[in-house]
Scaffold this motif. Sequence first.
Motif, mmCIF file in Angstrom:
data_model
loop_
_atom_site.group_PDB
_atom_site.id
_atom_site.type_symbol
_atom_site.label_atom_id
_atom_site.label_comp_id
_atom_site.label_asym_id
_atom_site.label_seq_id
_atom_site.Cartn_x
_atom_site.Cartn_y
_atom_site.Cartn_z
ATOM 1 N N THR A 141 50.049 30.578 5.224
ATOM 2 C CA THR A 141 49.440 32.047 5.423
ATOM 3 C C THR A 141 47.910 32.960 4.971
ATOM 4 O O THR A 141 47.583 31.926 3.783
ATOM 5 C CB THR A 141 50.355 33.185 4.792
ATOM 6 O OG1 THR A 141 51.720 32.974 4.939
ATOM 7 C CG2 THR A 141 49.559 34.525 5.909
ATOM 8 N N LYS A 143 44.586 34.403 5.276
ATOM 9 C CA LYS A 143 44.007 35.762 5.173
ATOM 10 C C LYS A 143 42.634 35.574 5.796
ATOM 11 O O LYS A 143 41.912 35.214 5.247
ATOM 12 C CB LYS A 143 44.701 36.465 3.824
ATOM 13 C CG LYS A 143 45.818 36.680 3.268
ATOM 14 C CD LYS A 143 46.384 37.236 4.000
ATOM 15 C CE LYS A 143 48.259 37.061 3.462
ATOM 16 N NZ LYS A 143 49.048 38.351 4.509
ATOM 17 N N ILE A 155 41.850 41.650 1.322
ATOM 18 C CA ILE A 155 42.101 41.220 2.666
ATOM 19 C C ILE A 155 41.942 42.636 3.536
ATOM 20 O O ILE A 155 42.231 43.142 3.321
ATOM 21 C CB ILE A 155 43.828 41.695 2.641
ATOM 22 C CG1 ILE A 155 43.943 40.099 1.328
ATOM 23 C CG2 ILE A 155 43.988 40.565 4.106
ATOM 24 C CD1 ILE A 155 45.224 39.902 0.671
ATOM 25 N N ASN A 157 42.581 41.252 7.095
ATOM 26 C CA ASN A 157 43.499 40.839 8.082
ATOM 27 C C ASN A 157 44.403 39.544 7.908
ATOM 28 O O ASN A 157 43.877 38.754 7.420
ATOM 29 C CB ASN A 157 43.592 41.426 9.288
ATOM 30 C CG ASN A 157 42.363 40.566 10.127
ATOM 31 O OD1 ASN A 157 41.192 40.608 9.111
ATOM 32 N ND2 ASN A 157 43.185 39.015 10.851
ATOM 33 N N THR A 158 45.555 39.283 7.840
ATOM 34 C CA THR A 158 45.720 37.687 8.573
ATOM 35 C C THR A 158 46.025 37.742 9.993
ATOM 36 O O THR A 158 45.466 37.975 10.869
ATOM 37 C CB THR A 158 47.657 38.114 8.190
ATOM 38 O OG1 THR A 158 48.199 39.008 6.812
ATOM 39 C CG2 THR A 158 48.401 36.684 7.691
#
Length: 237
Positions: A141, A143, A155, A157-158
């Motif tokens: 994933t 970030k 963070i 956003n992803t």
Amino acid sequence: MVKIQQFVVIVPAAGVGKRMQANCPKQYLRINNKTILSHTVMRLLSHPLITQVIIALSENDEYFSESDLADHKDIIRVKGGAERVDSVLSGLQAVDGQKYPWVLVHDAARPCVSHQDIDKLINECQKNDCGGILATAVRDTMKRGIATAGGMCTIENTVDREQLWHALTPQLYKTEELTHAIEQAMALGLPITDEASAMEHAHHKSLIVVGSSENIKITHPNDLALAEFYLNKQRAR
């Protein structure tokens, strides 16, 4: 009789590798009593289609002349530059474009590249008459972080990983096209982090050829042990 295409590889090796925290440039650190640079270059020269390697070295390099590569007949030394792209361009200027219409560029700190991956890259690029790179798909994933005033990172956003790739080397392009792309990008002051980025700025397409995750770049101290593991594993095959 069909003439077999031959290839030259440019290996930019003028960096000092500050993140390795070593007392010499990282390409001269040793694995199994052999420098990383020697592992890399001899892996390339042992490929049946690669007949020459051009190494771009720092003007102040104190180690190469004492290495087992210094007097090799198929190795040419050129003066490297402050940035990777400067070293690649210096190497390109030493390439005989008539003899080598295609050129590979490979990181000095990637000693674990396989002949199988080099074959895949050459075959796909020539079949499609288009340059390209070895790459691996992003698995984790992703970030996007933002720095805070206290030096921490939070963070933001992803990032969608579905179309993200880790760019590896070698990267393979037509010699003349890559030379012009780099010269043009440098003249415009554009950021060039690898050969593909220069070709992007020049609006050339690049193929993505899936490569092995063993083709790691030695950047941090812990990478040395992993590279040694892969090299020993490959030697035992």
